[in-house]
Design an enzyme around this catalytic site. Sequence first.
Site, PDB file in Angstrom:
ATOM      1  N   GLY A  34       1.835  23.773  -3.890  1.00  0.00           N
ATOM      2  CA  GLY A  34       1.149  22.323  -3.991  1.00  0.00           C
ATOM      3  C   GLY A  34       1.085  22.266  -5.665  1.00  0.00           C
ATOM      4  O   GLY A  34      -0.170  21.833  -6.373  1.00  0.00           O
ATOM      5  N   ALA A  36       1.998  20.213  -7.767  1.00  0.00           N
ATOM      6  CA  ALA A  36       1.515  19.012  -8.555  1.00  0.00           C
ATOM      7  C   ALA A  36       0.330  18.513  -8.393  1.00  0.00           C
ATOM      8  O   ALA A  36      -0.093  17.340  -8.496  1.00  0.00           O
ATOM      9  CB  ALA A  36       2.688  17.923  -8.177  1.00  0.00           C
ATOM     10  N   ASP A  65       6.503  21.905  -4.576  1.00  0.00           N
ATOM     11  CA  ASP A  65       5.815  20.916  -3.874  1.00  0.00           C
ATOM     12  C   ASP A  65       6.841  20.037  -3.169  1.00  0.00           C
ATOM     13  O   ASP A  65       7.966  20.589  -3.053  1.00  0.00           O
ATOM     14  CB  ASP A  65       5.259  19.971  -4.979  1.00  0.00           C
ATOM     15  N   ASN A 128      -2.015  20.909   8.543  1.00  0.00           N
ATOM     16  CA  ASN A 128      -1.620  21.862   7.635  1.00  0.00           C
ATOM     17  C   ASN A 128      -0.876  23.202   8.211  1.00  0.00           C
ATOM     18  O   ASN A 128      -0.263  23.896   7.416  1.00  0.00           O
ATOM     19  CB  ASN A 128      -2.944  22.271   6.757  1.00  0.00           C
ATOM     20  N   GLN A 135       6.475  28.447   5.555  1.00  0.00           N
ATOM     21  CA  GLN A 135       6.357  29.143   4.380  1.00  0.00           C
ATOM     22  C   GLN A 135       6.449  30.835   4.757  1.00  0.00           C
ATOM     23  O   GLN A 135       7.117  31.346   3.969  1.00  0.00           O
ATOM     24  CB  GLN A 135       5.261  28.771   3.564  1.00  0.00           C
ATOM     25  N   VAL A 152      -4.598  29.646  -0.345  1.00  0.00           N
ATOM     26  CA  VAL A 152      -5.880  28.976  -0.518  1.00  0.00           C
ATOM     27  C   VAL A 152      -6.127  27.529   0.287  1.00  0.00           C
ATOM     28  O   VAL A 152      -7.136  27.124   0.593  1.00  0.00           O
ATOM     29  CB  VAL A 152      -5.816  28.473  -2.178  1.00  0.00           C
ATOM     30  N   ASP A 182     -16.553  31.157  -2.221  1.00  0.00           N
ATOM     31  CA  ASP A 182     -17.655  31.321  -1.860  1.00  0.00           C
ATOM     32  C   ASP A 182     -18.696  32.393  -2.448  1.00  0.00           C
ATOM     33  O   ASP A 182     -19.622  32.165  -2.676  1.00  0.00           O
ATOM     34  CB  ASP A 182     -17.681  31.677  -0.405  1.00  0.00           C
ATOM     35  N   HIS A 210     -13.826  31.048   5.766  1.00  0.00           N
ATOM     36  CA  HIS A 210     -14.128  29.984   4.757  1.00  0.00           C
ATOM     37  C   HIS A 210     -14.339  28.800   5.298  1.00  0.00           C
ATOM     38  O   HIS A 210     -13.511  27.815   5.437  1.00  0.00           O
ATOM     39  CB  HIS A 210     -12.728  30.026   3.854  1.00  0.00           C
TER      40      HIS A 210
END
Length: 354
Positions: A34, A36, A65, A128, A135, A152, A182, A210
């Site tokens: 990610g 960019a 990216d 996602n 990956q 993340v 957090d 999270h």
Amino acid sequence: MSSIWCCRPTAADSDIVINKSVSMAAPIKVVVTGAAGQIAYSLLYQIASGAVFGPEQPVYLHLLDIAPMMGVLEGVVMELADCALPLLAGVLPTANPEEAFKDVVAAFLVGAMPRREGMERKDLLAANVRIFKEQGQALDKVARKDVKVLVVGNPANTNALICSKYAPSIPKENFTAMTRLDQNRAQSQLAAKVGVPVKDVKRVIIWGNHSSTQFPDASNAVATIGGAEKSVAQVINDDEYMKGTFVTTVQKRGAAVIAARKMSSALSAAKAASDHMRDWFLGTGDRWVSMGVVSDGSYGAPPDVVFSFPVTVSNGQWKIVQGLTISDFARQMLDATGKELVEEKQEALDVCKD
Ligand SMILES: NC(=O)C1=CN([C@@H]2O[C@H](COP(=O)(O)OP(=O)(O)OC[C@H]3O[C@@H](n4cnc5c(N)ncnc54)[C@H](O)[C@@H]3O)[C@@H](O)[C@H]2O)C=CC1
Ligand SMILES: O=C([O-])CC(=O)C(=O)O
């Protein structure tokens, strides 16, 4: 190639040209996905300036990216060059995960869709989680077996679990999810309430997911006041605040930032990612930090989900802080966030079957 910067998305590993002015330790390869995007825009500077791996450690940045973002990424590469950072040994921008993950010692997996106002983070799961399956497979194939992976991209805990599942040759302990933002938020809220600098508040814990079910727990927190450590709960002396306003403020802080900025937290997320990876690499001493790690069932958390616990880190290995007392209130909170993680895991496994 005439410059130290390798800007071709298809560049082979050998095309990375080393900045000859770097003459300290051998450079390590670090990937940011990610690259960019918003968070990366702050994070890359922190990594390349030495804030994560130390002031003596040169880095090669691998920037991943998607193909349509290669033009934007080129601009990021130009800006990194223009920072003239002595620790930055080279840059490899690419849209190919196998190229990006080759031989990296640290992976910041940021690339994923962010939520918009009115969404919960788990609403991003269907969109996602496949990224983290793909990956994981690429990491399994080409990354070092001791790579440290920080997820993340949301929903971070479940994405980390899926990434680990699809990278079976890499130990599960090497996959973590970010709850440090957090923790930083919780520490900052308490410091303001008590009236001390944020560095003087310690042992705040983030348990679980999270998400808005996370449990920010200040029952063990201490603050240094007038040179002595005091219990934050005793200093504040307001149970309603500790179990009410404090908890909900931290749980909903991400949504509050989105409501104000119309975009999700980026500066603070990048700082938290730096804190997390720095502590994992360089150690915590006796400080407690919160990380989403694969649960071993400690504190009655469900096993085999990525659950945030208080940990200490030494020699690159995290260890869950043991022996803490769990009150009835804390039990309810831990159970609720654990239940959500079990549900997310099932949904993610179903999505990944397709
Ligand atoms: N765990 C945490 O505490 C936090 C997590 N987040 C999450 O981090 C993620 C990224 O946030 P932002 O940087 O603000 O988003 P952004 O939209 O600005 O950037 C995301 C980047 O990821 C790229 N991307 C998408 N799919 C990809 C793939 N398959 N491989 C590589 N790159 C890919 C996009 O092209 C884009 O450049 C979001 O999921 C957000 O919800 C954000 C803040 C805190
Ligand atoms: O709230 C969001 O969607 C982004 C995030 O994870 C955070 O700021 O903690």
